[in-house]
Design a protein around this motif. Structure first.
Motif, mmCIF file in Angstrom:
data_model
loop_
_atom_site.group_PDB
_atom_site.id
_atom_site.type_symbol
_atom_site.label_atom_id
_atom_site.label_comp_id
_atom_site.label_asym_id
_atom_site.label_seq_id
_atom_site.Cartn_x
_atom_site.Cartn_y
_atom_site.Cartn_z
ATOM 1 N N LYS A 98 -11.761 4.913 -12.487
ATOM 2 C CA LYS A 98 -10.590 5.042 -13.345
ATOM 3 C C LYS A 98 -9.317 4.678 -12.578
ATOM 4 O O LYS A 98 -8.407 4.057 -13.122
ATOM 5 C CB LYS A 98 -10.482 6.460 -13.894
ATOM 6 C CG LYS A 98 -11.562 6.797 -14.901
ATOM 7 C CD LYS A 98 -11.471 8.225 -15.357
ATOM 8 C CE LYS A 98 -12.614 8.562 -16.282
ATOM 9 N NZ LYS A 98 -12.628 9.992 -16.650
ATOM 10 N N ALA A 99 -9.246 5.050 -11.304
ATOM 11 C CA ALA A 99 -8.069 4.723 -10.487
ATOM 12 C C ALA A 99 -7.939 3.210 -10.306
ATOM 13 O O ALA A 99 -6.835 2.670 -10.360
ATOM 14 C CB ALA A 99 -8.142 5.430 -9.131
ATOM 15 N N ASN B 230 -2.353 6.081 -4.397
ATOM 16 C CA ASN B 230 -2.649 7.015 -3.308
ATOM 17 C C ASN B 230 -2.865 8.427 -3.852
ATOM 18 O O ASN B 230 -3.745 9.145 -3.377
ATOM 19 C CB ASN B 230 -1.517 7.008 -2.279
ATOM 20 C CG ASN B 230 -1.444 5.707 -1.516
ATOM 21 O OD1 ASN B 230 -2.393 4.942 -1.470
ATOM 22 N ND2 ASN B 230 -0.292 5.447 -0.927
ATOM 23 N N THR B 231 -2.076 8.823 -4.828
ATOM 24 C CA THR B 231 -2.242 10.137 -5.459
ATOM 25 C C THR B 231 -3.592 10.219 -6.158
ATOM 26 O O THR B 231 -4.280 11.237 -6.078
ATOM 27 C CB THR B 231 -1.096 10.407 -6.450
ATOM 28 O OG1 THR B 231 0.139 10.355 -5.738
ATOM 29 C CG2 THR B 231 -1.247 11.761 -7.121
ATOM 30 N N ASP B 232 -3.985 9.126 -6.835
ATOM 31 C CA ASP B 232 -5.293 9.093 -7.488
ATOM 32 C C ASP B 232 -6.419 9.251 -6.468
ATOM 33 O O ASP B 232 -7.387 9.979 -6.702
ATOM 34 C CB ASP B 232 -5.492 7.778 -8.249
ATOM 35 C CG ASP B 232 -4.668 7.694 -9.518
ATOM 36 O OD1 ASP B 232 -4.176 8.738 -9.990
ATOM 37 O OD2 ASP B 232 -4.518 6.567 -10.039
ATOM 38 N N ILE C 9 0.834 -1.196 0.000
ATOM 39 C CA ILE C 9 0.000 0.000 0.000
ATOM 40 C C ILE C 9 0.873 1.252 0.000
ATOM 41 O O ILE C 9 0.644 2.175 -0.773
ATOM 42 C CB ILE C 9 -0.957 -0.012 1.212
ATOM 43 C CG1 ILE C 9 -1.981 -1.132 1.033
ATOM 44 C CG2 ILE C 9 -1.653 1.329 1.377
ATOM 45 C CD1 ILE C 9 -2.789 -1.435 2.266
ATOM 46 N N ALA C 10 1.894 1.276 0.829
ATOM 47 C CA ALA C 10 2.757 2.454 0.902
ATOM 48 C C ALA C 10 3.522 2.661 -0.397
ATOM 49 O O ALA C 10 3.770 3.782 -0.804
ATOM 50 C CB ALA C 10 3.726 2.310 2.072
ATOM 51 N N ALA C 11 3.910 1.565 -1.062
ATOM 52 C CA ALA C 11 4.697 1.674 -2.280
ATOM 53 C C ALA C 11 3.863 2.123 -3.468
ATOM 54 O O ALA C 11 4.392 2.617 -4.461
ATOM 55 C CB ALA C 11 5.365 0.335 -2.591
ATOM 56 N N ASN C 12 2.570 1.972 -3.383
ATOM 57 C CA ASN C 12 1.714 2.310 -4.509
ATOM 58 C C ASN C 12 1.289 3.772 -4.419
ATOM 59 O O ASN C 12 0.128 4.093 -4.289
ATOM 60 C CB ASN C 12 0.494 1.381 -4.536
ATOM 61 C CG ASN C 12 -0.255 1.492 -5.842
ATOM 62 O OD1 ASN C 12 0.025 2.352 -6.669
ATOM 63 N ND2 ASN C 12 -1.210 0.621 -6.019
ATOM 64 N N THR C 13 2.262 4.662 -4.477
ATOM 65 C CA THR C 13 1.956 6.083 -4.328
ATOM 66 C C THR C 13 1.137 6.619 -5.483
ATOM 67 O O THR C 13 0.409 7.582 -5.320
ATOM 68 C CB THR C 13 3.244 6.911 -4.167
ATOM 69 O OG1 THR C 13 4.082 6.657 -5.298
ATOM 70 C CG2 THR C 13 3.965 6.555 -2.883
ATOM 71 N N ALA D 247 -10.656 12.365 -4.078
ATOM 72 C CA ALA D 247 -11.269 12.872 -2.847
ATOM 73 C C ALA D 247 -11.587 14.357 -2.955
ATOM 74 O O ALA D 247 -12.548 14.835 -2.342
ATOM 75 C CB ALA D 247 -10.362 12.602 -1.656
ATOM 76 N N SER D 248 -10.813 15.079 -3.757
ATOM 77 C CA SER D 248 -11.078 16.514 -3.918
ATOM 78 C C SER D 248 -12.405 16.765 -4.637
ATOM 79 O O SER D 248 -12.909 17.887 -4.629
ATOM 80 C CB SER D 248 -9.923 17.191 -4.669
ATOM 81 O OG SER D 248 -9.927 16.801 -6.034
#
Length: 99
Positions: free
Chosen positions: A94-95, A26-28, A19-23, A33-34
């Motif tokens: 899409k993410a 996470n960015t998506d 999970i941490a490596a899949n930045t 969220a915005s």
């Protein structure tokens, strides 16, 4: 340490690292969220069911968005509330698919 405890520890470490490596993902999620309506709290869940009994594993995914108990739209407001979530849901789709 028993084999079961070692397996659980390995799975936990692998999950955290993955999970941490899949930045990128996470960015998506942050970008999507915005698109949520402001001043509310949402519970978002992603669940995978993986069936390895057939020769080729079958993977089913479910995605859910719930309002926090503090904001539960009235019956009259539900349609508008669901429409307001649509940009977020489409963005997350899409993410998940990478498309």
């Amino acid at each position: 340490m028993s084999k079961m405890k070692l397996l659980l520890l390995s799975v936990a470490l692998f999950s955290s690292t993955s999970i941490a490596a899949n930045t990128g993902f996470n960015t998506d999620v942050e970008r999507c969220a915005s698109l949520l309506p402001k001043a509310k709290v949402y519970n978002v869940s992603l669940e995978y069911q993986i069936d390895t009994t057939p020769a080729v594993p079958v993977i089913n995914t479910s995605f859910g968005v719930e309002w926090s108990p503090e904001y539960e739209p009235s019956d009259a407001d539900q349609e508008a509330a669901f429409q307001a979530l649509e940009p977020f849901v489409l963005c997350m789709g899409k993410a998940f698919t990478g498309k």
